[in-house]
Design an enzyme around this catalytic site. Structure first.
Site, mmCIF file in Angstrom:
data_model
loop_
_atom_site.group_PDB
_atom_site.id
_atom_site.type_symbol
_atom_site.label_atom_id
_atom_site.label_comp_id
_atom_site.label_asym_id
_atom_site.label_seq_id
_atom_site.Cartn_x
_atom_site.Cartn_y
_atom_site.Cartn_z
ATOM 1 C CB THR A 93 -55.004 85.881 2.789
ATOM 2 O OG1 THR A 93 -55.927 84.790 2.743
ATOM 3 C CG2 THR A 93 -55.333 86.757 3.993
ATOM 4 C CE LYS A 169 -58.390 83.962 4.066
ATOM 5 N NZ LYS A 169 -58.731 82.595 4.501
ATOM 6 C CE LYS A 238 -50.031 86.111 4.169
ATOM 7 N NZ LYS A 238 -51.316 85.967 3.430
#
Length: 294
Positions: A93, A169, A238
């Site tokens: 990711t 995503k 994050k």
């Protein structure tokens, strides 16, 4: 097909193991080489250096963040080491910006970049039940479909631009974080009123919210079972931050994402660095004046 795999953490290790089970000619590399011991014993080749992966047809990366991917691909020089015609599949990711940079860099060196981040926790990775979100040039996607089928239960394609998969995503992870935060607040409200959180979770997940995300995270929050982490809070922060960065670049307001980012920072301030991101449940309970039940 010769496949190189970089990153044998909680997600990468079971993914690599499933590639080995599917009889791919697998070479693995990890910063901590001991993580590859059992895979090497089962038949995988162990790369001593990144240059040993330069002979692969496909190199996959499953790394924690942009910095880790940049360290391997640019500082480590793997972009230049890959032969012409090779494919780099990033299952990490990462940011939309880095995906674009990787696509450009690979094109300049005669290789191809695909983004193929995955949805699923470590137990899904072990069971080869991940959902793969893939984007990039169609011929490379076709060549890599057997790999995707070995690690996941279904592949969803989002066109020729690799960064599209990364945006999907990040958007999906934002929705998961939103579900966790809303569950956390609802459980805190009902628990403070004397309602059993397990009974509340059962009612929710057997009626209005009978979806895997709600089933998984309502159980973790009701149990207050935040360790060991399947997906650590700093990684959740994050991802929400990367979603906000993408939103800023496309001038899309995401006020809910901003709230969740601050809630996650609050969790880190309270020492939850090693906890699962479902620890948003503990943060909401603390804000409501509720002590831990155990």
């Amino acid at each position: 097909m010769r496949v190189g795999f970089i990153g044998l953490g909680h997600m990468g290790h079971p993914m690599a193991a499933n590639l080995l089970k599917a009889k791919f000619d697998l070479t693995v590399w990890n910063r901590n080489p001991q993580r590859a011991d059992d895979l090497a014993a089962a038949g995988a080749h162990r790369a001593a250096t990144l240059s040993d992966l330069g002979r692969a047809d496909v190199v996959m990366t499953m790394l924690a963040d942009d910095a880790a991917v940049e360290q391997v691909m640019f500082e480590g020089g793997l972009v230049e080491l890959l032969p012409r015609g090779a494919i780099h599949v990033s299952t990490s990711t990462i940011s939309v910006r880095l995906a674009r940079r990787l696509a450009d860099a690979h094109a300049q060196h005669g290789s191809t970049f695909l983004s193929a981040p995955v949805f699923g926790r470590p137990e899904a990775a072990a069971a080869a039940k991940l959902f793969v979100v893939a984007a990039g040039p169609a011929p490379a996607l076709e060549q890599c479909q057997p790999i995707f089928s070995a690690i996941g239960q279904r592949t969803f394609r989002f066109g020729e631009r690799p960064e599209s998969a990364n945006l999907v995503k990040l958007s999906g992870n934002f929705l998961i974080a939103s579900a966790i935060e809303s569950l956390a607040e609802a459980v805190a409200l009902t628990r403070k009123s004397g309602i059993d959180p397990h009974a509340f979770a059962e009612m929710l997940t057997e009626t209005l919210f009978a979806a895997p995300i709600y089933k998984t995270y309502s159980g973790l929050i009701a149990d207050e079972r935040y360790r060991p982490a399947g997906f650590r809070l700093p990684l959740g922060l994050k991802d929400v931050t990367l979603a906000l960065n993408a939103a800023r670049d496309t001038t899309v307001p995401m006020p809910t994402a901003s709230l969740i980012r601050d809630r996650m920072i609050e969790g880190l301030a309270h020492g939850y660095e090693d906890a699962d991101w479902s620890v948003l449940g503990a943060i909401a309970a603390s804000a409501a004046g509720l002590p831990p039940s155990r």
